[in-house]
Design an enzyme around this catalytic site. Structure first.
Site, mmCIF file in Angstrom:
data_model
loop_
_atom_site.group_PDB
_atom_site.id
_atom_site.type_symbol
_atom_site.label_atom_id
_atom_site.label_comp_id
_atom_site.label_asym_id
_atom_site.label_seq_id
_atom_site.Cartn_x
_atom_site.Cartn_y
_atom_site.Cartn_z
ATOM 1 N N TYR A 166 -15.300 16.555 -17.599
ATOM 2 C CA TYR A 166 -15.763 15.175 -17.481
ATOM 3 C C TYR A 166 -16.837 15.068 -16.390
ATOM 4 O O TYR A 166 -16.731 15.687 -15.333
ATOM 5 C CB TYR A 166 -14.554 14.305 -17.166
ATOM 6 C CG TYR A 166 -14.844 12.889 -16.737
ATOM 7 C CD1 TYR A 166 -15.604 12.040 -17.537
ATOM 8 C CD2 TYR A 166 -14.343 12.399 -15.535
ATOM 9 C CE1 TYR A 166 -15.856 10.735 -17.143
ATOM 10 C CE2 TYR A 166 -14.591 11.094 -15.133
ATOM 11 C CZ TYR A 166 -15.344 10.268 -15.947
ATOM 12 O OH TYR A 166 -15.592 8.983 -15.548
ATOM 13 N N ARG A 172 0.840 -1.204 0.000
ATOM 14 C CA ARG A 172 0.000 0.000 0.000
ATOM 15 C C ARG A 172 0.874 1.253 0.000
ATOM 16 O O ARG A 172 0.526 2.266 -0.597
ATOM 17 C CB ARG A 172 -0.944 0.004 1.207
ATOM 18 C CG ARG A 172 -1.745 1.315 1.333
ATOM 19 C CD ARG A 172 -2.900 1.187 2.315
ATOM 20 N NE ARG A 172 -2.488 0.733 3.630
ATOM 21 C CZ ARG A 172 -1.975 1.521 4.593
ATOM 22 N NH1 ARG A 172 -1.789 2.817 4.361
ATOM 23 N NH2 ARG A 172 -1.653 1.015 5.765
ATOM 24 N N ASP A 196 -6.144 18.533 -16.229
ATOM 25 C CA ASP A 196 -6.430 17.169 -16.664
ATOM 26 C C ASP A 196 -5.920 17.037 -18.098
ATOM 27 O O ASP A 196 -6.474 17.622 -19.025
ATOM 28 C CB ASP A 196 -7.934 16.902 -16.588
ATOM 29 C CG ASP A 196 -8.288 15.453 -16.913
ATOM 30 O OD1 ASP A 196 -7.538 14.817 -17.677
ATOM 31 O OD2 ASP A 196 -9.327 14.967 -16.439
ATOM 32 N N LYS A 252 -6.960 5.642 -20.164
ATOM 33 C CA LYS A 252 -7.165 6.061 -21.537
ATOM 34 C C LYS A 252 -5.888 5.869 -22.370
ATOM 35 O O LYS A 252 -5.405 4.752 -22.499
ATOM 36 C CB LYS A 252 -7.662 7.506 -21.549
ATOM 37 C CG LYS A 252 -8.822 7.793 -20.582
ATOM 38 C CD LYS A 252 -10.033 6.912 -20.797
ATOM 39 C CE LYS A 252 -11.267 7.373 -20.048
ATOM 40 N NZ LYS A 252 -11.186 7.355 -18.574
#
Length: 380
Positions: A98, A46, A170, A195
């Site tokens: 988005y 983690r 972004d 993406k």
């Protein structure tokens, strides 16, 4: 080194124990300590994992940044960037963003005490008008989703620096191959690595890149404390995708420009939105701050939603899907899919009209894709 050399070699040196040219996937939750009082660089996945660290090193270099931190999804990465805010702070965001980003602002951040105002994505003056004394962040997408509007990143960075505001970009649509916001003055870059960076529609992930040590410390602490981490297999898949990013982005762009020019001439199409077209309102700005225009284009059909529905359902190569940036071509109705959960009033405010079709142009032969679009448009 050049972009493609970094993409292939950074974080991908042969493994020292066996000489494996492909780096291994460290599929482990924990690591052995040398003794009770010592621990190595990695001790619990983690907090850190070698496969994840290799990906983060590559991403930082590709964006010309100092630090990169990866997450389990693009919205998890955005939430990490939001950790530089506190209750009472204010954000100025692009209006055309988005849908997942909008939900974070309105459903998560606003109840937490962080308000967001929305500026016209393409108008720098609109951001200035929205700034308040308590504004701590400007959040932009450029190109934006789904209207492919271009923000003047350098101008917004100057405004942000003058006022002590963090500028977050972004950069998912452009990818670091076509645009590097940190070089233009931005403070934070966010990606949905799902993406173009992953590029094969087989992984979910996100990343935040920054050069400021204090910003990075806040983001890195959130990664470990919240545990919104990508698994090692996810990191390996994204690293593999990055190796071909240059080649893929150039082909995405070549196909998208070919189709955009073809669709501009079609009688059923009222508008083609693509930054690489001279008809795009911010074409000159895109040329100044981007080295290419990407693989996304949006069109508007004269027949409205009935025409959209008929066209989309008649396509044979384009897959109806909510994502983008894969090797295969995808199609979506922003009003009915990606921004469907928004109210009609909110979609109207964003100019997300029913006549829009968003196309993620893949790596198929451009003539085959054109033929598919033309046969689908002929059914209207």
């Amino acid at each position: 080194m050049h972009f493609e050399t970094i993409a292939i070699h950074d974080g991908n040196t042969p493994e020292s124990c066996t000489g494996s040219v492909t780096p291994p996937v460290y599929q482990t939750s924990t690591f052995a300590r040398p003794s009770l009082d010592e621990r190595g660089e990695f001790f619990y996945s983690r907090i850190g994992n070698p496969t994840r660290s290799a990906l983060e090193s590559t991403l930082a270099l590709l964006e010309n940044g100092k630090h990169a931190t990866t997450f389990a999804s693009g919205v998890a990465a955005m939430m990490a960037a939001m950790q530089v805010l506190k209750p009472g702070d204010h954000v100025v965001s692009s209006l055309d963003v988005y849908g997942g980003s909008y939900r974070i602002f309105e459903q998560l951040m606003r109840p937490w005490g962080v308000e967001t105002s929305y500026a016209a994505s393409e108008a720098t003056e609109s951001y200035i008008e929205c700034i308040r004394p308590e504004t701590r962040m400007i959040w932009i997408e450029s190109p934006s989703n789904p209207l492919l509007q271009i923000c003047d990143i350098r101008a917004l960075a100057e405004i942000a620096n003058e006022r002590g505001i963090v500028l977050a970009v972004d950069n998912t649509f452009a990818s670091p191959y076509f645009q590097r916001p940190l070089d233009l003055g931005a403070h934070i870059v966010v990606h949905s690595t799902t993406k173009y960076l992953g590029g094969h529609s087989d992984v979910i992930g996100g990343a935040v890149v920054a050069s400021d040590d204090n910003l990075n410390l806040t983001i890195r602490n959130y990664q470990g404390a919240a545990g919104a981490i990508p698994g090692p297999w996810d990191c390996w898949l994204i690293s593999r995708g990055i190796k071909t990013l240059k080649i893929r982005m150039e082909e995405h762009q070549k196909n998208a420009l070919h189709l955009a020019r073809a669709l501009e001439k079609h009688p059923a199409v009222s508008r083609v939105i693509y930054p690489g077209l001279e008809s795009h309102p911010q074409h000159e700005l895109a040329k100044r701050q981007m080295s290419g225009f990407g693989g996304m284009l949006t069109i508007a059909l004269k027949g409205g939603l009935p025409a959209v529905r008929k066209m989309i359902e008649s396509l044979k190569l384009f897959v109806i899907a909510d994502s983008l940036g894969g090797v295969e071509s995808l199609v979506a109705s922003p009003a009915r899919m990606t921004l469907g959960p928004l109210s009609q009033a909110e979609r109207d405010r964003r100019a997300c009209t029913d006549d829009l079709v968003r196309l993620s142009i893949g790596l198929e032969n451009a003539e085959d894709l054109e033929a598919d679009l033309l046969q689908a448009l002929a059914t209207i």
